[in-house]
Design an enzyme around this catalytic site. Structure first.
Site, PDB file in Angstrom:
ATOM      1  N   HIS A  42      89.631  43.905  50.785  1.00 14.50           N
ATOM      2  CA  HIS A  42      89.041  43.080  51.856  1.00 14.50           C
ATOM      3  C   HIS A  42      88.477  43.944  52.970  1.00 14.50           C
ATOM      4  O   HIS A  42      87.745  43.446  53.822  1.00 14.50           O
ATOM      5  CB  HIS A  42      90.063  42.069  52.386  1.00 14.50           C
ATOM      6  CG  HIS A  42      91.334  42.677  52.887  1.00 14.50           C
ATOM      7  ND1 HIS A  42      92.292  43.190  52.056  1.00 14.50           N
ATOM      8  CD2 HIS A  42      91.818  42.853  54.137  1.00 14.50           C
ATOM      9  CE1 HIS A  42      93.316  43.648  52.778  1.00 14.50           C
ATOM     10  NE2 HIS A  42      93.047  43.456  54.036  1.00 14.50           N
TER      11      HIS A  42
ATOM     12  N   GLU B 283     104.492  46.466  32.609  1.00 13.80           N
ATOM     13  CA  GLU B 283     103.250  46.047  31.968  1.00 13.80           C
ATOM     14  C   GLU B 283     102.070  46.054  32.945  1.00 13.80           C
ATOM     15  O   GLU B 283     100.932  46.331  32.555  1.00 13.80           O
ATOM     16  CB  GLU B 283     103.412  44.656  31.354  1.00 13.80           C
ATOM     17  CG  GLU B 283     104.427  44.594  30.206  1.00 13.80           C
ATOM     18  CD  GLU B 283     105.882  44.478  30.668  1.00 13.80           C
ATOM     19  OE1 GLU B 283     106.118  44.352  31.898  1.00 13.80           O
ATOM     20  OE2 GLU B 283     106.778  44.508  29.809  1.00 13.80           O
TER      21      GLU B 283
END
Lengths: 626, 626
Positions: free
Chosen positions: A78, A366
């Site tokens: 952002h 993961e």
């Protein structure tokens, strides 16, 4: 005016202060013009980025693909006004383009994406830039073996994401001293103070406990910033995390350190006051030092790959064929594999055994595995990542973002569906086809035997975008000759006659059920077409349409997946727009399966040969009107 | 023989050793009989669980729903042989049932699920039990205000999951001294040594840096184990993590601390030797102390809820209506809300303002947010959780597992689709409908205006399973009267005539485009039916089928979502089995959108009124054959 302040010697950093003010002003100008964006989140980090760029970054904007370029990743995506204003200061874009920020068709999107040549990966889902940076640094240290440095700008809010700690853990484990994290601790998140505010000591303890070097500085003191970068570059054996205490909105007293200004632009008259307080618009040019030339240690080669072969009828789990094929493809020096501590189950360990230098163990993390794979492919490597199919769900946001990053990623999920049997539903991927099909530009493959699996793995290596291979736990007979081709987007018609009265569309384990069903139906005098839809996306729409035409407009689709969004939906989506869409008899997993033998589970879920026989009989009857 | 070793005074723990040996043996017997399972991972933690149960756990197996029961969560769900053998030792199940382990139809699945009354939540996807335990502990401390304790058994491999660190962070932040984590550090993961092996000091530093108390013990020394539990129960103001050094396969010398025995059962003859070495089968009974009775501080009440009302034509973002309705429903004392640091965007802050004691801020840690919500609902609370729709992808594995946990969970994802405009694709959920539809037993809602949103939020409160509400960023006109009802599974026919020549199926933002399109088509003399398919799952199949019948067998479906698995697929799945499935003209987002104004993006993606007009015209033409 060009600002050049280079070299390691103590320097007069005042010119960089001027550049930082310009960058703040340009960020305000761009976001106020756009009417949206995050100017205050950009202002807090302007000094950090300017000193980095003016003194330590090595980057050739004219040659963004240069192997020796440093990498600068805005994990706090952002802060795009800062990034783009910095690009302007470097001459990469001009002011006119800067003023297109967030408008339709502009390269300068709300959060950075690789539509811009200097952006490695899309960010904007917090806590992803850093783990991806770990992947780039892995490539730098272990594959390219080039001295480029990876710089990641993080916000403090995103340090709440577990993925950040997975990343620091792996960065430390792999001794990534070519990685520096710049944490812009401006105390304020979107809706108020962060969990730790300016308690930099809390962050320091965590960073050090995770094996990284921590440096706490005043993020607006240019000498301290410069010193920290010098330190980071000199640190050997571990990554550095610079914890910079900063002020959100720094430089404009009306918003400095104030709540309520996250993702809020300054109205025009306020922007004018800000620009005045920041010393007025400037047109300074920041000279970023170019890197030395260098050549990666690994060079992609067109190597002849000898895929594994299998005997017809031999029972081989497709996951084993994945491992075999991956190891074979590893003959190509640019192929890299990662796994999340289950390589003996996914059979990625076959690759590890053959090519240990290009295998990265990510342990049970993961999210970091996917991020590392994205980072490694930034450097051009052909990257495969594997775990149980169910556990890719853990990294779904990372796969989603990888698509926006235009990453080429090859995923293999093993142990799919109720077929796994005894381990129970937590280990059964039953929604993965739906989730992965919905990823933009994805390829979804679900082969039924070892030969087709090996061929598809080879094709994945050259496939752009995100491709996903679903493999099966147990062994099933090889049904294809080693000479057959399995183009992505194709399908195999396994049973076919001029008098087919039903057509069964299957993939993976259900292909074997469908074949058994067809044999039984044939003994009843019902010829049934059987289609192995190994390519779920893209799907062989023509083969399906032909089957529907030939078999009375009815298809039986059978899948080891929940009914929503899987193979059935893929078939429907392919044919629903046709003039006469077929009627679909859909066999899928409708309950949460328990544990049990595979045969019992497939029967209980109504996706075994019995169920197919019944459905195909119904289809044949319906068709015949009898 | 019953073993009772209770009270805080130093005790002769030898009888518990005997029970632990029995539990090891029973775990071996069950897994060897099943032919699969994780006996060695169970043996390492047998002493930890036995001492806990024999001395400190307070649990009434006859009354698993008792409010004051402790909670014991096996985050390492693969240690199910241990859990079930422990249940047998407590008399909760008998040996005959234990021997059904992992067989079809048995409650004793490969990984625990709440099919068993003593199991709060399903585990088996590592790194989830602990974050859920944090949620149960939050409920205990802040909602129930009861002195029950939450005990979570973790493996060491799963400490690599970022979710574990999100959990410890929040546990410390909320001062959860009613939570004790028991980390079974047996050094060996699935495929070899873990990242840290027996380096318990590395874990200790991390745990303490994350604000928790760490106790390092020998996990086979019963006195040390007992002392650690005493310590943990006496610790005030923060959670305790017991780091127990253990030996995988403890008790059977042939497998102790050996690689290659993860998830591998002992063959029968080896099991016999193990049972002998462990001292032979026993029939000991463990007496677990029952908790004191107590009543939760919050009692669910049938309170009259006054939903917010809106004026026709008033422009209200549906996300605002979510916040309004949630705050209103908060009149029911059992309603709880969580958010991931974006409550001012999702508008969950309306609830926070009205009911601060029942709002939990999870900062930017979506995995922990979902886990905490699952944990809180274990205690019977009506739990809502919100973030940007795109960021539920971060917690997809947790939502998947929550379905296996039979959790009732209400999710609200704001800022869905390309509609959000300037922020760009990282913030646009474009695959959420596919992903959430594929969750077992889920409900997926996508209302178009404030009135329908408020009504649906109220229905979600009483909806079992996982329900997901997709809300829109920008304001659109209220199109419904406050008196209308919006039953889940229904749809609204917004435009209808006896001469409809096309039917448009829309949801959320595209309902407004469809209405605009219908008005324009009407001015061309084409009557188009418009259906607001606010309930995407379950879907109003009859309404759709009727529209297809009335409009020449063609439906136009338009959605702000990728083409795979979303509203279009839901419509197809509902109708594909019918005798004459309709032809579907499908308008969906086919590229990765950039930044821009909403109108530009909807136009570019071909899902605005213009696109619908064109598609409906084509549909009408096709139908008419003209």
């Amino acid at each position: 005016m060009a600002v050049t302040v280079q070299g390691a010697a103590p320097a007069d950093l005042e010119p960089l202060h001027e550049v930082a003010q310009q960058i703040r002003i340009d960020g305000i100008r761009a976001s106020t013009r756009a009417g949206s964006g995050h100017p205050t989140s950009s202002m807090s980090a302007a000094d950090l980025i300017t000193v980095l760029a003016g003194r330590h970054l090595r980057y050739d904007f004219a040659h963004p693909k240069l192997a020796t370029n440093d990498h600068l990743i805005f994990s706090k995506g952002h802060a795009s006004p800062l990034l783009y204003a910095f690009y302007k200061a470097c001459g990469a874009i001009d002011d006119a383009e800067l003023m297109t920020y967030r408008t339709y068709g502009s390269r300068l999107q709300g959060h950075p994406t690789p539509i811009l040549p200097w952006v490695d990966v899309a960010t904007g889902s917090l806590g992803q830039g850093l783990p991806i940076g770990v992947g780039v640094a892995l490539a730098g240290k272990y594959l390219d073996r080039l001295p480029y440095h990876v710089w990641v700008l993080c916000g403090d809010s995103e340090l709440a994401e577990g993925s950040v700690w997975e990343a620091l853990d792996k960065a430390a484990h792999y001794g990534l001293d070519n990685l520096t994290v710049i944490a812009d601790v401006n105390r304020l998140g979107q809706r108020g103070e962060t969990e730790f505010g300016w308690n930099l000591e809390a962050y320091r303890l965590r960073v050090e406990a995770f094996g990284c070097r921590a440096l706490v500085i005043d993020g607006h003191n240019l000498q301290q910033i410069d010193g920290a970068y010098v330190d980071a570059l000199e640190t050997a054996g571990r990554p550095t995390v610079i914890l910079a205490r900063t002020i959100k909105g720094k430089g404009f007293s009306e918003v400095e350190d104030k709540e309520g200004w996250h993702g809020v632009v300054l109205p025009p008259e306020m922007a004018e006051r800000a620009i005045k307080e920041l010393g007025g618009e400037r047109d300074l040019r920041l000279e970023v030092r170019k890197p030395q030339r260098g050549v990666p240690a690994i060079k992609a080669e067109k190597v002849e790959v000898t895929l594994p072969t299998y005997s017809l009828g031999e029972k081989v789990p497709t996951r084993k064929a994945y491992g075999d094929a991956l190891a074979a493809i590893g003959a190509r020096p640019e192929v890299v594999a990662l796994d999340a501590e289950v390589s003996n189950s996914t059979h990625a360990d076959e690759f590890k055994k053959a090519h240990p230098d290009r295998f990265f163990e990510m342990w049970i993390a993961e999210q970091q595995m996917i991020s590392a794979a994205v980072g490694v492919q930034v450097r051009g490597y052909t990257t495969f990542a594997s775990t149980f199919a169910a556990f890719f769900a853990r990294a779904y946001d990372f796969i989603r973002m990888a698509a926006i990053s235009q990453a080429d990623l090859r995923l293999c999920g093993s142990h799919a569906g109720s077929e796994i049997g005894a381990d129970g539903p937590s280990q059964m991927a039953l929604e993965d086809l739906a989730a992965l099909r919905a990823i933009h530009g994805s390829t979804v493959l679900y082969p039924s035997d070892a030969v087709s699996t090996a061929k598809l793995v080879a094709e994945m290596a050259d496939r752009p975008g995100i491709s996903y291979l679903r493999t099966t736990r147990n062994g099933y007979p090889v049904i294809y000759d080693n000479a057959e081709a399995f183009p992505i987007g194709g399908a195999k018609v396994l049973r076919r006659s001029d008098s087919d009265r039903a057509a069964v569309v299957a993939a993976g384990v259900t292909v074997h059920s469908a074949l058994a069903a067809a044999d039984r139906l044939a003994s009843e005098g019902i010829n049934a077409r059987v289609i192995d839809c190994y390519s779920v996306k893209p799907i062989a729409a023509e083969v399906l349409a032909e089957a529907a035409r030939d078999c009375g407009g009815i298809l039986v689709v059978v899948e080891d997946h929940y009914p929503e969004g899987g193979l059935g939906a893929a078939v429907m989506e392919a044919l629903a727009g046709s003039e006469h869409p077929p009627r679909i008899f859909h066999l899928a997993v409708r309950d949460v399966p328990g544990s049990g033998r595979t045969a019992d589970l497939l029967a209980a879920e109504g996706i075994d040969a019995d169920a197919i026989v019944t459905a195909a009989r119904d289809a044949a009857k319906t068709r015949g009107g009898s």
